[in-house]
Design an enzyme around this catalytic site. Structure first.
Site, mmCIF file in Angstrom:
data_model
loop_
_atom_site.group_PDB
_atom_site.id
_atom_site.type_symbol
_atom_site.label_atom_id
_atom_site.label_comp_id
_atom_site.label_asym_id
_atom_site.label_seq_id
_atom_site.Cartn_x
_atom_site.Cartn_y
_atom_site.Cartn_z
ATOM 1 N N GLU A 16 -15.601 5.874 -7.004
ATOM 2 C CA GLU A 16 -14.329 5.634 -7.701
ATOM 3 C C GLU A 16 -14.532 6.134 -9.118
ATOM 4 O O GLU A 16 -15.275 5.528 -9.890
ATOM 5 C CB GLU A 16 -13.958 4.155 -7.651
ATOM 6 C CG GLU A 16 -12.511 3.883 -8.030
ATOM 7 C CD GLU A 16 -12.338 3.634 -9.514
ATOM 8 O OE1 GLU A 16 -12.084 4.612 -10.267
ATOM 9 O OE2 GLU A 16 -12.482 2.483 -9.932
ATOM 10 N N CYS A 66 -9.260 2.069 -15.131
ATOM 11 C CA CYS A 66 -9.112 3.348 -14.437
ATOM 12 C C CYS A 66 -7.739 3.475 -13.797
ATOM 13 O O CYS A 66 -7.225 4.579 -13.640
ATOM 14 C CB CYS A 66 -10.219 3.515 -13.400
ATOM 15 S SG CYS A 66 -10.445 2.090 -12.328
#
Length: 454
Positions: free
Chosen positions: A227, A261
């Site tokens: 990720e 994020c």
């Protein structure tokens, strides 16, 4: 040595000694031994342990919240909510693991054929500092319930959090070696990945770190999940509820001092409603109260490190040089890690604020001619993690969501991770999924069993 520093006032909190080579070897041996016993337990026994972890987190959320705030700077309320989210995730997997991991019967011409899901072994997690408990727990909880054991290599600025997470599993009664924290620096990661006792790796971090880890894991033929951040688009169409869209946009962008994020980083707005939306965004930004993150009145704390604050300031200034227009103070107000919320208008491709991941309290406005142009701009990115669309036409929203290149699209809602749905990205935002049924099956052997007819 690892030193934790309070980002709000730059005071040294505590210094921790790094694991020695001998200490790392002991932990790897312990993980290997623990896996044999832990994976042999009934699934119901493992879920019972993780329910205890959830209860322990809930009971101690204030204490661990204060630790998170001290080490990385988010407001205390945000930190407590993060711990509570971890507790909820423990309960979610304890409730659903049996269904997620049940043998799946396959219709075939065999007498009986099925898929069974079995653990791999020790999974190494390389985790970031921005959600120091949540990032680690969303790997650990499903992984441990599936029968794996965990090794955590956390970010160097949150060593207290890293050790506290190990403490949580220990105090909840899990056997020794099932979850261990390794206080090691980056060069040790390659050694760990090459060790045959480490069976897989998951990383949340930068694209550069992800490429390096995936390369090493690939050479070792080991499973990896990455990720790697995003530059998430928040698309506001002409028929959107502008008040709600603006309020949610600012919350998404500025929570955790912009260090998320999956935050809305690029506000792509139909030019017909751009002026009204901008005024509402400015209003909500002006309501933000910066200060001591331990103070209940504070709504945004400092950034986590000085170098991170330097980087967001550089992206801001370089974007202005290339033509972006500052709508907050043009002369950025900053004291150490305490960076004021920023808003840039007239942002276009070729500017850092459009092309790069901006990890800090910087929101940007991008003009779209219409909804087709808005989707084009949303997809004009190397990243593909999350996104959002604001429209009161749900059928249109559903249609456009399918056009966006991202791991998730939220229509008229806050972009977020949730244990009930898969989380992850495409393009340079990484591959693989965390959370939900998809997440618990990332680190298992999907084994086919075929019994031939006699």
């Amino acid at each position: 040595m690892f030193t934790a520093i309070n980002p709000y006032n730059q005071r040294k909190l505590k210094t921790y000694r790094a694991d020695t080579t001998a200490g790392i070897e002991r932990k790897l041996k312990q993980a290997d031994r623990a896996f044999a016993d832990w994976s042999a337990l009934l699934l119901s026994d493992r879920t019972a342990y993780l329910r205890k972890v959830g209860n322990y987190l809930h009971t101690n959320k204030q204490r661990y919240g204060e630790l998170i705030t001290a080490e990385m700077g988010k407001t205390l309320q945000e930190a407590i909510s993060e711990v509570e989210k971890c507790a909820i995730t423990c309960t979610f997997y304890a409730d659903h693991a049996e269904a997620f991991l049940a043998d799946e019967v396959i219709e075939s011409d065999a007498a009986h054929s099925y898929i069974t899901y079995q653990p791999l072994g020790a999974v190494l997690a390389i985790m970031p500092w921005n959600f120091p408990f949540w990032q680690a727990m969303r790997f650990a909880v499903p992984g441990l319930i599936a029968g794996n054991v965990g090794l955590l290599k956390h970010a160097p600025n949150v060593p207290g959090c890293a050790l506290a997470i190990e403490e949580i599993f220990r105090e909840s009664g899990l056997p020794d070696g099932v979850f261990q924290t390794l206080l090691v620096d980056v060069p040790v990661v390659e050694t760990l990945l090459k060790d045959q006792r480490v069976k897989a790796v998951t990383l949340t971090g930068s694209g550069r770190a992800g490429a390096s880890v995936a390369s090493i894991a690939g050479r070792q033929i080991k499973k990896s999940v990455l990720e790697l951040g995003g530059s998430d688009a928040l698309v506001v169409l002409a028929d959107a509820d502008l008040e709600k869209a603006a309020e949610t946009a600012v919350k998404s962008r500025m929570q955790n001092a912009g260090q998320s994020c999956i935050a809305a980083k690029r506000f792509i707005v139909d030019k017909k409603i751009k002026k009204s939306f901008t005024e509402l965004v400015m209003h909500h930004i002006q309501q933000i109260r910066q200060g001591d993150p331990m103070n209940e009145a504070t709504t945004m704390g400092p950034m986590a490190r000085l170098d991170l604050a330097d980087n967001i300031e550089q992206q801001y200034r370089q974007s202005i040089v290339k033509g972006a227009k500052p709508l907050t103070s043009g002369a950025l107000q900053r004291s150490g890690c305490n960076v004021e919320p920023m808003l840039l208008d007239k942002v276009k491709p070729g500017m850092p604020a459009f092309d790069e991941e901006t990890f800090g309290p910087l929101a940007v406005l991008i003009d779209a001619k219409d909804e087709v142009d808005a989707i084009r701009l949303a997809n004009q990115s190397d990243f593909g993690l999350g996104s959002a669309i604001w429209t009161q036409d749900q059928e249109k929203g559903d249609y456009l969501a399918r056009q966006i290149q991202a791991g998730s699209v939220f229509i008229n809602g806050l972009m977020r991770s949730d244990a009930r749905v898969p989380f992850g990205g495409i393009k340079t935002s990484g591959f693989g999924r965390e959370l939900s049924e998809a997440g618990i099956k990332e680190f298992v052997n999907m084994k086919t069993v075929w019994i031939e007819k006699s």
